[in-house]
Design an enzyme around this catalytic site. Sequence first.
Site, PDB file in Angstrom:
ATOM      1  N   HIS A  94      -0.662   0.711  -9.964  1.00 57.60           N
ATOM      2  CA  HIS A  94      -1.331  -0.289  -9.119  1.00 57.60           C
ATOM      3  C   HIS A  94      -1.913  -1.416  -9.972  1.00 57.60           C
ATOM      4  O   HIS A  94      -3.111  -1.721  -9.923  1.00 57.60           O
ATOM      5  CB  HIS A  94      -2.423   0.366  -8.266  1.00 57.60           C
ATOM      6  CG  HIS A  94      -2.762  -0.433  -7.032  1.00 57.60           C
ATOM      7  ND1 HIS A  94      -3.274   0.133  -5.885  1.00 57.60           N
ATOM      8  CD2 HIS A  94      -2.673  -1.766  -6.761  1.00 57.60           C
ATOM      9  CE1 HIS A  94      -3.483  -0.796  -4.967  1.00 57.60           C
ATOM     10  NE2 HIS A  94      -3.121  -1.969  -5.488  1.00 57.60           N
TER      11      HIS A  94
ATOM     12  N   GLU B  73      -3.210   7.701  -4.394  1.00 57.87           N
ATOM     13  CA  GLU B  73      -3.813   7.134  -5.611  1.00 57.87           C
ATOM     14  C   GLU B  73      -5.225   7.688  -5.830  1.00 57.87           C
ATOM     15  O   GLU B  73      -5.979   7.867  -4.870  1.00 57.87           O
ATOM     16  CB  GLU B  73      -3.895   5.614  -5.487  1.00 57.87           C
ATOM     17  CG  GLU B  73      -2.551   4.920  -5.489  1.00 57.87           C
ATOM     18  CD  GLU B  73      -2.700   3.403  -5.421  1.00 57.87           C
ATOM     19  OE1 GLU B  73      -3.803   2.883  -5.692  1.00 57.87           O
ATOM     20  OE2 GLU B  73      -1.711   2.741  -5.100  1.00 57.87           O
TER      21      GLU B  73
ATOM     22  N   ARG C 268       0.849  -1.187   0.000  1.00 55.84           N
ATOM     23  CA  ARG C 268       0.000   0.000   0.000  1.00 55.84           C
ATOM     24  C   ARG C 268       0.883   1.234   0.000  1.00 55.84           C
ATOM     25  O   ARG C 268       1.913   1.293   0.684  1.00 55.84           O
ATOM     26  CB  ARG C 268      -0.937   0.012   1.230  1.00 55.84           C
ATOM     27  CG  ARG C 268      -2.030  -1.041   1.194  1.00 55.84           C
ATOM     28  CD  ARG C 268      -3.051  -0.755   0.109  1.00 55.84           C
ATOM     29  NE  ARG C 268      -4.190  -1.657   0.136  1.00 55.84           N
ATOM     30  CZ  ARG C 268      -4.282  -2.776  -0.571  1.00 55.84           C
ATOM     31  NH1 ARG C 268      -3.277  -3.132  -1.360  1.00 55.84           N
ATOM     32  NH2 ARG C 268      -5.364  -3.536  -0.495  1.00 55.84           N
TER      33      ARG C 268
END
Length: 352
Positions: free
Chosen positions: A315, A297, A268
């Site tokens: 991602h 993000e 993360r």
Amino acid sequence: MPPPSETPKPIDILLIESPVQSIDHARRQALVKKYNLNLILYDCPSPSSFKARLAPGGPYSNLTAILRNGWLKAGPYAYHTPFSTDLIPFFPPSLKLICCSGHGHDTADIEALTERGIWYCNTPNACTEAVANTGLALVLDTFRYLSYAQWCARYDWMKSRDLGVKAVDPANRVLGIVGMGDIGLAIARKCEGALGMRVVYTGPRRKIVAEGMLERGAVYFSSVDEMIPHVDCIVLSAPYTASTHHLLSSQQFALAKEGGLRVVNVARGKMVDEEALLEALEAGQVVGVGLDVHDSEPSVNSRLRDNWMVTLLPHIGVCSASSWEGFERGNLDNLEGWLETKRPVTPVNWVG
């Protein structure tokens, strides 16, 4: 038991569907028939509309289960967080089960769900291969700067010669894994086998079985700070929690060995302090970076984005057909397990 003449009331199941997924139509139809399921498609444009539909008398007021399927970061609901703290109080008393694609569950309030008597299930190991392959590629990039080399091939061939004094091979270098779970172990095995790296790791406890799955074993460290001075490249593959927020920051980068540290993150984004990372790059404490995940993000730090010596991905570590198939299978396994025995297969929490 209802009288024989009565038809059992359908069981309402809410499907939060991604446009990127694998659907096992035959199995879904069999479950609908066997358990008299009423599948409802989620199409809420906002959290407020979701709350309204959950209210008594609303279309979601009798839900028994919610299934969130496919690639969570794709489609119109990519940044919806339907299992967050502020929404759980609106869930109907009938809701007993949530099945959600993926390993991580940091956007779900597991404690609040448990207090409400709701099972929360993820799909562990469903995307291990895809994410581990991404981790392997990022590790190699941090040593060989292949993103920069691609830029040179397109725009300035001779600039690539700068790599002659920077690029090194990872063979016999030390890889430090933070989180030796399914994904961390898979990355370690791939980097050992394909790149010839030696493995060390850290986590809440030593994992003897995982160590035995590596040809040369692995050395355990009790903390990230203890491990960093011994590694050439660190890979984050642990869950994001309050305790892992900015797990890598100025204090950790200052511990890098001579020659600098390479940083790979497939977990993360908020586990890395990006401002501290940029300072460490400028100071030479960090000499290679590979990030699949980012702090804000879908925004990407502009200073990282403009640095072609850094490898950035949007991602997509999970992005593979094998992941979507595993997500579908895992979610349906959990649903069927609960319908059959009132116990799902891979719960994150425990409901008594």
